[in-house]
Design an enzyme around this catalytic site. Structure first.
Site, PDB file in Angstrom:
ATOM      1  N   ASP A 140      45.067  37.808  33.724  1.00 54.49           N
ATOM      2  CA  ASP A 140      44.921  36.590  35.063  1.00 54.49           C
ATOM      3  C   ASP A 140      44.664  35.637  34.591  1.00 54.49           C
ATOM      4  OD1 ASP A 140      42.153  36.071  37.301  1.00 54.49           O
ATOM      5  OD2 ASP A 140      42.178  34.625  35.715  1.00 54.49           O
ATOM      6  N   VAL A 168      41.186  35.014  40.240  1.00 59.37           N
ATOM      7  CA  VAL A 168      42.319  35.440  40.082  1.00 59.37           C
ATOM      8  C   VAL A 168      42.311  36.883  40.554  1.00 59.37           C
ATOM      9  CG1 VAL A 168      44.989  35.794  40.256  1.00 59.37           C
ATOM     10  CG2 VAL A 168      44.259  34.264  39.935  1.00 59.37           C
ATOM     11  N   ASP A 169      41.448  37.660  39.514  1.00 58.84           N
ATOM     12  CA  ASP A 169      41.386  39.568  39.369  1.00 58.84           C
ATOM     13  C   ASP A 169      40.584  39.485  40.959  1.00 58.84           C
ATOM     14  OD1 ASP A 169      43.207  40.959  37.915  1.00 58.84           O
ATOM     15  OD2 ASP A 169      41.952  40.253  36.259  1.00 58.84           O
ATOM     16  N   VAL A 170      39.728  38.507  40.302  1.00 52.40           N
ATOM     17  CA  VAL A 170      38.556  38.898  41.587  1.00 52.40           C
ATOM     18  C   VAL A 170      38.985  38.169  42.625  1.00 52.40           C
ATOM     19  CG1 VAL A 170      36.172  37.463  42.801  1.00 52.40           C
ATOM     20  CG2 VAL A 170      36.713  38.250  39.989  1.00 52.40           C
ATOM     21  N   GLY A 173      40.981  41.881  44.210  1.00 53.09           N
ATOM     22  CA  GLY A 173      40.019  42.330  44.089  1.00 53.09           C
ATOM     23  C   GLY A 173      39.318  42.221  45.646  1.00 53.09           C
TER      24      GLY A 173
END
Length: 413
Positions: A140, A168-170, A173
């Protein structure tokens, strides 16, 4: 009791760290039966990402792994690899975020998996795609840097900082959840699954919204503005008597109300501030005028004065204060579950509100391999309608083939 929207959906979760586990937790909260496949001995990387800890587990891991069951499989072991293949045969959804090619080297890539199970929705999350960016590790922080987010985030030009969470990961997802649900919906009419692909870089470029569109449409390359907005003013952090205060004015009516509230109605008639465009052009002058007035009272006092006037404002809360605010508004921000040691685990609630079938919290985040014995027995046995403790498992008993040879796992996406 009313069923959940995703009752009957079986998810084979080969994901780890954040983007993929966040996706599968959202699906699990809505009723999917999520089997989390982990490496024996170590499991998901985030099990070791502490402190802080709660009940012997890293809170990072706990934050995105409720409502799942843990199955440890060593994909280098032929018997465990055969179980992984059988899980793929029975699953509705497969989620993975290894480096591109890793699952294929285990015989579990998209083409092979969908040959085993044509109804399978296969979701693959990478850092930079499966083409020229396949070899790049997708962390991230790295994507925040190379993807432009840090170039617009920080206190001043030349001082880039990351967001305070792996944003960015969230976002990835969340987008992956939309893609999986769309593919499941399309499968209802065609009977066939499909490949759902997400990468962190493309997700971030989309998530930059007005900043990235300003570049693609007008060639404008944004920079760091601190807490100011490139297109709206006043929309920033000010200094109150005791602590920082955010004022987020979005139109001329709100600005006029702000001016009245701070005791300076004449500012609304000043030609430099009469329209939003003029306010943006003279933002520094406007900030000085407002700061001279806002620093006379506390943030709480300004909140009490300005909010009834329709002016969006509020103090810069810490996380504890943010939860207190949500509690005071009756938003129920916590998702209590009994933990593995019997004590309570106060997890964060799913924000999706559904009037008839709201999210449910049924299982605490699992201990590593907690459900391996029962799930292994289920996978080794002839096909049954549902896994132990689960809701339903689809299967294609006629699907042909055997896995390819194993390979070393890739870096996390």
């Amino acid at each position: 009791m009313t069923g959940l929207p995703l009752d009957g959906v079986l998810v084979a979760d080969f994901g780890r760290v954040l983007a993929a586990p966040y996706l599968t937790m959202l699906l699990a909260d809505l009723g999917a039966d999520v089997i989390k496949v982990e490496k024996p001995g170590t499991g998901d990387d985030t099990r070791a990402w502490g402190p802080p800890h709660a009940q012997g587990e890293a809170t990072y891991f706990l934050s995105v792994n409720r409502n799942k069951r843990s199955l440890t499989l060593d994909l280098h072991d032929p018997a465990d690899l055969a179980r992984a293949v059988e899980l793929v045969r029975r699953a509705d959804v497969l989620v993975e975020n290894f480096r591109p090619g890793t699952m294929a080297r285990h015989g579990l890539g998209p083409a092979r998996a969908q040959a085993l199970n044509p109804r399978l929705v296969y979701c693959s999350i990478t850092g930079f795609g499966s083409g020229k960016g396949a070899e790049l590790p997708g962390y991230d922080l790295l994507v925040q840097a190379v993807g432009g987010l840090m170039s617009v985030t920080g206190p001043a030009p030349g001082e880039p900082v990351k967001a305070g969470v792996a944003l960015v990961d969230v976002l990835t997802g969340l987008h992956a959840a939309v893609g999986v649900l769309a593919a499941l919906r399309e499968r209802e009419s065609t009977g066939r699954g499909q490949l759902v692909e997400l990468n962190l870089l493309s997700t971030l470029l989309s998530g930059l919204v007005n900043q990235s569109a300003g570049y693609t449409l007008a060639g404008a390359v944004p920079g760091i503005l601190g807490n100011r907005h490139p297109s709206i003013a006043p929309y920033e952090v000010f200094t109150a008597a005791d602590r920082p205060l955010v004022v987020a004015v979005g139109n001329d009516r709100q600005f006029a109300a702000l001016c009245r509230g701070v005791g300076a109605p004449e500012l609304a008639d000043d030609p430099r501030f009469a329209t939003n465009s003029e306010r943006v052009a003279h933002v520094s002058v406007l900030a000085r005028e407002l700061t001279a007035r806002l620093e006379r009272r506390t943030a709480a006092e300004w909140f009490a004065v300005l909010t009834p006037l329709g002016v969006p404002c509020g103090p810069v809360n810490d996380v504890a204060e943010a939860f207190a605010l949500a509690d005071s508004l009756g938003l129920d921000p916590r998702a209590p579950l009994p933990g593995p040691d019997g004590g309570p685990l106060d997890l964060v609630a799913n924000p999706i509100g559904l009037s008839r079938t709201p999210p449910r919290y049924q299982l605490p985040p699992p201990r590593l391999g907690e459900h391996t014995a029962e799930l292994t027995a289920w996978l080794d046995a002839p096909v049954t309608p549902a896994p132990p403790g689960g809701r339903m498992a689809r299967t294609d008993p006629e699907a042909p083939g055997s896995p390819e040879g194993p390979a070393d796992p890739g870096e996390p996406a």
